[in-house]
Design a protein around this motif. Structure first.
Motif, PDB file in Angstrom:
ATOM      1  N   ASP A   1     -12.009 -13.036 -15.055  1.00  0.00           N
ATOM      2  CA  ASP A   1     -12.825 -13.794 -14.107  1.00  0.00           C
ATOM      3  C   ASP A   1     -14.216 -13.203 -13.962  1.00  0.00           C
ATOM      4  OD1 ASP A   1     -10.682 -15.453 -13.666  1.00  0.00           O
ATOM      5  OD2 ASP A   1      -9.997 -14.420 -11.851  1.00  0.00           O
ATOM      6  N   LYS A   2     -14.361 -11.927 -14.310  1.00  0.00           N
ATOM      7  CA  LYS A   2     -15.662 -11.263 -14.196  1.00  0.00           C
ATOM      8  C   LYS A   2     -16.532 -11.472 -15.435  1.00  0.00           C
ATOM      9  CE  LYS A   2     -13.944  -7.564 -11.179  1.00  0.00           C
ATOM     10  NZ  LYS A   2     -13.769  -6.090 -11.015  1.00  0.00           N
ATOM     11  N   SER A   3     -15.950 -12.010 -16.493  1.00  0.00           N
ATOM     12  CA  SER A   3     -16.712 -12.223 -17.726  1.00  0.00           C
ATOM     13  C   SER A   3     -17.787 -13.278 -17.518  1.00  0.00           C
ATOM     14  CB  SER A   3     -15.782 -12.665 -18.865  1.00  0.00           C
ATOM     15  OG  SER A   3     -14.793 -11.692 -19.119  1.00  0.00           O
ATOM     16  N   LYS A   4     -18.924 -13.069 -18.164  1.00  0.00           N
ATOM     17  CA  LYS A   4     -20.027 -14.023 -18.054  1.00  0.00           C
ATOM     18  C   LYS A   4     -19.897 -15.084 -19.140  1.00  0.00           C
ATOM     19  CE  LYS A   4     -23.274 -10.909 -15.776  1.00  0.00           C
ATOM     20  NZ  LYS A   4     -24.633 -10.327 -15.779  1.00  0.00           N
TER      21      LYS A   4
ATOM     22  N   ILE B   1     -29.488   0.473 -17.842  1.00  0.00           N
ATOM     23  CA  ILE B   1     -28.257   1.121 -18.287  1.00  0.00           C
ATOM     24  C   ILE B   1     -27.157   0.068 -18.253  1.00  0.00           C
ATOM     25  CG2 ILE B   1     -26.616   2.993 -17.933  1.00  0.00           C
ATOM     26  CD1 ILE B   1     -29.446   3.974 -18.487  1.00  0.00           C
ATOM     27  N   PHE B   2     -26.546  -0.177 -19.392  1.00  0.00           N
ATOM     28  CA  PHE B   2     -25.517  -1.209 -19.483  1.00  0.00           C
ATOM     29  C   PHE B   2     -24.123  -0.628 -19.237  1.00  0.00           C
ATOM     30  CE2 PHE B   2     -28.738  -3.321 -22.251  1.00  0.00           C
ATOM     31  CZ  PHE B   2     -28.828  -4.522 -21.543  1.00  0.00           C
ATOM     32  N   PHE B   3     -23.319  -1.360 -18.478  1.00  0.00           N
ATOM     33  CA  PHE B   3     -21.899  -1.032 -18.341  1.00  0.00           C
ATOM     34  C   PHE B   3     -21.089  -2.269 -18.709  1.00  0.00           C
ATOM     35  CE2 PHE B   3     -23.269  -2.607 -14.200  1.00  0.00           C
ATOM     36  CZ  PHE B   3     -22.235  -3.416 -13.786  1.00  0.00           C
ATOM     37  N   GLU B   4     -19.757  -2.143 -18.734  1.00  0.00           N
ATOM     38  CA  GLU B   4     -18.910  -3.248 -19.174  1.00  0.00           C
ATOM     39  C   GLU B   4     -17.919  -3.652 -18.096  1.00  0.00           C
ATOM     40  OE1 GLU B   4     -15.434  -1.533 -21.767  1.00  0.00           O
ATOM     41  OE2 GLU B   4     -17.322  -0.636 -22.426  1.00  0.00           O
ATOM     42  N   THR B   5     -17.271  -4.773 -18.321  1.00  0.00           N
ATOM     43  CA  THR B   5     -16.416  -5.359 -17.284  1.00  0.00           C
ATOM     44  C   THR B   5     -15.079  -4.658 -17.127  1.00  0.00           C
ATOM     45  OG1 THR B   5     -15.665  -6.975 -18.923  1.00  0.00           O
ATOM     46  CG2 THR B   5     -17.438  -7.659 -17.463  1.00  0.00           C
ATOM     47  N   LEU B   6     -14.534  -4.052 -18.175  1.00  0.00           N
ATOM     48  CA  LEU B   6     -13.185  -3.488 -18.116  1.00  0.00           C
ATOM     49  C   LEU B   6     -13.145  -1.993 -17.831  1.00  0.00           C
ATOM     50  CD1 LEU B   6     -11.356  -5.351 -21.050  1.00  0.00           C
ATOM     51  CD2 LEU B   6     -11.444  -5.953 -18.629  1.00  0.00           C
ATOM     52  N   ALA B   7     -14.298  -1.354 -17.722  1.00  0.00           N
ATOM     53  CA  ALA B   7     -14.331   0.092 -17.482  1.00  0.00           C
ATOM     54  C   ALA B   7     -15.072   0.390 -16.177  1.00  0.00           C
ATOM     55  CB  ALA B   7     -14.999   0.803 -18.644  1.00  0.00           C
TER      56      ALA B   7
END
Length: 336
Positions: free
Chosen positions: A311-314, A278-284
């Motif tokens: 800073d959390k972006s890959k 299950i994929f989630f995203e960095t801003l939500a």
């Protein structure tokens, strides 16, 4: 009539007064010049001032504009772009810009501000490629109206309507290259002297995007599954481009709460299509994704919709994060 001779002190005062007036006049002229430079769409260094609504368009403007532009983004890093509210200073920056690049239908607050601004050179990225409808399908079928209304009821006041189609065009490298060409044309209209450089930079960017497209094409072959589940229906164009099926928990609104019926459907989809992640995203908020993954005993991972770099972006830019997305998809879909 007797004329009194001018005293040395009076003469000196007259010279000082005259000099002061001249200095003030010069300062006034400089001030007017500065104001002129700041309001003709260029900064004091002569660079075209470009305002971009959020990261994907900021990236394009910088890559294409190069040294000839000064780019500012309305959406700051870490801010979820859909609900952005502009400050008075940001609104004023639209009138001062030489060019404005935005994506109509993604950020209502930006759409409204641009409509009310006096910006001369405005380009809507959505008009530079063909938009399609995504985000309302379940296992290849349209959501039922009962489920749709239930989902809206559970998240009243946070509904996002994307008139004209899915706005997430930047997540398809092919469509993003089409947008790049259109942005180059818009910058050239605002700053004709550097048209050749803008076109050259856009061609170079399109070449890199074609390379990224081929990496996705090759990298997603020989997969065990075609289906992935994400919290935010941002990857419809990417899925369509590479023959995948995206099943989203929240539809096009990353902050909405799914209905009980939708959660049941996702359980069925995960089992039927052997979904592993299950994929989630960095801003939500990842809470819903982690709850669903826990219920199904599945893994979670990040699939970044690239609406902002933090800073959390890959990765540090569009290409690095997209390649990270490719790696995550390959792992989740069981590519060989």
């Amino acid at each position: 009539m007797n004329v009194r001779p001018t005293s040395p002190r009076s003469a000196r005062s007259a010279r000082i007064t005259t000099g002061a007036i001249a200095a003030l006049a010069a300062l006034g002229l400089l001030s007017l010049t500065a104001c002129s430079s700041e309001t003709d769409g260029k900064n004091l260094e002569g660079k075209l001032k470009v305002v971009a609504s959020f990261y994907p368009l900021e990236f394009l403007a910088k890559e294409i504009g190069g040294d000839h532009v000064s780019v500012s983004a309305l959406t700051k890093p870490g801010v979820e772009p859909h609900d952005l509210e502009l400050t008075p200073k940001q609104t004023a920056s639209l009138d001062e810009a030489g060019a404005v690049v935005y994506l109509k239908g993604l950020q209502p607050g930006v759409d409204k501000a641009i409509k009310q601004s006096s910006a001369k050179h405005v380009v809507d990225a959505a008009s530079l490629t063909e938009l399609e409808e995504h985000g309302d399908e379940v296992d290849g079928h349209q959501h039922g109206s009962e489920d749709k209304h239930a989902a809206e009821g559970e998240h009243e006041g946070h509904e996002h309507k994307h008139e004209g189609g899915d706005p997430h065009i930047w997540l398809d490298p092919v469509k993003y290259a089409e947008v790049a060409k259109g942005v180059a044309k818009a910058l050239a209209e605002a700053d004709p002297d550097h048209k050749a450089d803008f076109e050259k930079n856009a061609d170079a960017l399109a070449h890199k995007l074609d390379g990224l497209h081929k990496k996705f094409e090759t990298g997603l072959k020989n997969r065990a599954s075609d289906t992935f589940i994400s919290t935010h229906a941002a990857f419809g164009y990417l899925a369509e481009r590479y023959g995948l099926t995206e099943e989203a928990v929240n539809g096009l609104d990353p902050e909405s709460e799914p209905s009980a019926a939708r959660m049941k459907e996702l359980h069925e989809v995960a089992e039927k299509h052997h979904v592993s992640t299950i994929f989630f995203e960095t801003l939500a908020d990842p809470k819903t994704a982690k709850t669903l993954a826990s219920d199904l005993k599945l893994k979670t991972d990040v699939l970044d919709p690239l609406e902002g770099i933090t800073d959390k972006s890959k990765g540090d830019d569009y290409f690095e994060v997209m390649e990270s997305n490719l790696a995550a998809l390959r792992k989740a879909l069981g590519t060989k």
